[in-house]
Design a protein around this motif. Structure first.
Motif, short mmCIF file in Angstrom:
data_model
loop_
_atom_site.label_atom_id
_atom_site.label_comp_id
_atom_site.label_asym_id
_atom_site.label_seq_id
_atom_site.Cartn_x
_atom_site.Cartn_y
_atom_site.Cartn_z
N VAL A 110 1.03 -1.07 0.19
CA VAL A 110 -0.06 0.21 -0.19
C VAL A 110 0.84 1.10 0.08
CG1 VAL A 110 -1.84 1.18 1.17
CG2 VAL A 110 -1.76 -1.01 1.15
N LYS A 111 0.86 1.93 -1.08
CA LYS A 111 1.71 3.25 -1.17
C LYS A 111 3.09 2.77 -1.08
CE LYS A 111 -1.78 6.41 0.52
NZ LYS A 111 -2.34 7.46 1.31
N GLY A 112 3.65 1.68 -1.51
CA GLY A 112 5.22 1.53 -1.49
C GLY A 112 5.42 0.67 -0.29
N LYS A 113 4.41 0.76 0.55
CA LYS A 113 4.81 0.10 1.97
C LYS A 113 3.92 -1.24 2.24
CE LYS A 113 3.80 1.43 6.75
NZ LYS A 113 3.45 2.38 7.70
N GLU A 114 4.53 -2.36 2.52
CA GLU A 114 4.12 -3.60 2.85
C GLU A 114 3.52 -3.67 4.26
OE1 GLU A 114 5.11 -8.02 2.10
OE2 GLU A 114 6.07 -7.49 3.95
N LYS A 115 1.92 -3.78 4.14
CA LYS A 115 1.35 -3.81 5.42
C LYS A 115 0.36 -4.99 5.48
CE LYS A 115 -2.03 -0.37 6.19
NZ LYS A 115 -2.64 0.55 5.87
N ASN A 116 -0.11 -5.14 7.01
CA ASN A 116 -1.21 -6.23 7.08
C ASN A 116 -2.32 -5.50 6.71
OD1 ASN A 116 0.53 -8.52 7.82
ND2 ASN A 116 0.43 -7.52 9.65
N THR A 117 -3.37 -6.15 5.48
CA THR A 117 -4.61 -5.67 5.13
C THR A 117 -5.91 -6.67 5.84
OG1 THR A 117 -3.72 -4.55 3.45
CG2 THR A 117 -5.86 -5.01 3.36
N ARG A 118 -6.67 -6.26 6.46
CA ARG A 118 -7.74 -6.96 7.01
C ARG A 118 -8.77 -7.52 6.03
NH1 ARG A 118 -12.78 -7.13 9.85
NH2 ARG A 118 -12.47 -7.97 11.95
N VAL A 119 -8.98 -8.72 5.94
CA VAL A 119 -9.87 -9.38 5.17
C VAL A 119 -11.28 -10.02 6.12
CG1 VAL A 119 -8.45 -10.06 3.44
CG2 VAL A 119 -8.74 -11.64 5.25
N SER A 120 -12.35 -10.17 5.74
CA SER A 120 -13.36 -10.80 6.44
C SER A 120 -14.64 -11.21 5.86
CB SER A 120 -13.87 -9.48 7.68
OG SER A 120 -14.54 -8.61 6.92
#
Length: 404
Positions: A110-120
């Motif tokens: 996200v915007k060049g930054k790896e991040k944990n993104t929630r799924v549900s």
């Protein structure tokens, strides 16, 4: 950044193994996170199975920290159960019909930054829903990325010697680190101690707010399993009050000549505030507070989400000259991750957050004994209690506040 130092997840069939997260400026703390179903009575329990997988659009991603929150549709009771694998979950619950929110995280850029993104995904679960042959629920990107962040503590009275040592403690209940970039904190416009008939009424779709502040980009992730961040009024060592100089974020008002800025602590961005002076939480706890995400741009929100209701003017029996509310915005309920209604018991008249967000309220008696106290969320074992009812989830009367 100031953090709880060691978070340890016990085995007990949980998805992830024991792991330590360390940082600076705090003593080492050991927390054992256990499955809430351990505490359930053994009588009348039935087995429930959930099967799930990532949606086709997310194929190839790895699901992290999978769990389900079961809410009994008749009693409102909730049970948090960690998954035994990345595709299924089995648990025993009191027999009944449930709505289960299955959630987890995937890694995304996200915007060049790896991040944990929630799924549900949401799955209705009835007494007959016990077969592993049931079709799998498909997890898609979660509408609310901060659904696993909870307001654990609100210190609104201040120390008495200073009103500027107020703070919020926001805690991450997920099994993975969560990036708080973009998180907003907001204050309700209406008093929970004064019920009025506002026209139009929006409570079932939106929260009427008079202040909203946002965490900027590139914030450090909040550690998993009860890691937290602190949002404070002034990040200073308050004489006679709390030392908040090591806070994570402060709401700083550059237009207020008497506000103090700690250059070592990140400032929240002002989206809107009803006052050009320093935003101060209601120190008797008459208002509601919530956290969430801004589901649009700042410019669009300020332009298109204004809310100017009217209410009857005292003595105006003909209703020809109503009072008009100003400096208020309508924040959609769907953007809210967590909220708390505050009021002293002796002053409470109504709740200004919709009942699906908070069906109750908590607070501290509005006398001088409130100074130095905060309202804190209860825990079941080491899991924060969250039934969307602050009367149940917080201890009324407060307890001694300690700098987070």
């Amino acid at each position: 950044m100031k953090r709880n130092q060691l978070f340890r997840l016990a085995a007990l069939g949980l998805l992830v193994s024991t792991m330590a997260v360390t940082s600076c400026q705090k003593d080492v703390i050991s927390l054992e996170a256990v499955d809430q179903t351990e505490a359930l009575a053994k009588a009348n329990l039935k087995t429930y199975n959930l099967n799930f997988s990532l949606s086709p659009k997310l194929a190839g991603k790895e699901l992290l920290g999978a769990r389900a929150i079961f809410k009994n549709t008749a009693t409102g009771e909730t049970f948090t159960v960690n998954a035994q694998s990345t595709t299924s979950l089995t648990t025993e619950l009191p027999e009944g019909s449930y709505e289960a929110e299955i959630s987890g995280y995937i890694k995304q850029n996200v915007k060049g930054k790896e991040k944990n993104t929630r799924v549900s995904a949401i799955q209705k679960v009835g007494p007959s829903f016990r077969s592993a042959a049931n079709s799998a629920a498909l997890l898609t990107l979660s509408a609310n990325p901060f659904a696993d962040l909870k307001i654990e503590e609100i210190y609104f009275p201040g120390s008495g010697t200073s009103i500027r040592d107020q703070f919020f403690k926001i805690t991450n209940t997920a099994a993975v680190n969560v990036d708080p970039s973009g998180l907003v904190i907001m204050e309700g416009s209406f008093l929970n101690t004064t019920q009025r008939v506002y026209t139009p009424s929006i409570i079932d779709t939106a929260f009427a707010i008079n202040a909203i502040w946002q965490i900027g980009d590139n914030a450090d992730p909040i550690p998993r399993n009860n890691g937290y961040i602190s949002l404070v009024n002034q990040a200073q060592d308050h004489s006679g009050g709390l030392d908040l100089s090591g806070a994570d974020f402060e709401w700083y008002s550059p237009g207020a000549g008497n506000d103090l800025d700690n250059p070592q602590v990140a400032n929240l961005e002002i989206i809107f505030s009803y006052t050009p002076a320093i935003w101060v939480l209601h120190n008797r706890g008459f208002r509601s507070y919530a956290i969430g995400y801004l589901g649009t741009t700042k410019a669009d929100f300020l332009q298109n989400y204004k809310y100017g209701p009217t209410y009857p003017r005292p003595g105006d029996t003909a209703g020809t000259n109503p009072m008009v509310v100003v400096n208020t915005y309508a924040f959609p309920n769907s953007w809210i991750a967590d909220g708390v209604n505050l009021s002293p018991t002796g002053n409470w008249e109504w709740n200004t957050l919709y009942n699906t967000i908070d069906a109750g309220y908590t607070g501290i008696n509005a006398d001088n004994g409130r100074f130095g106290k905060s309202v804190k969320r209860k825990k079941v074992g080491n899991i924060l209690q969250d039934t969307n009812n602050s009367t149940n989830d917080f201890t009324y009367g407060g307890s001694t506040a300690v700098a987070p």
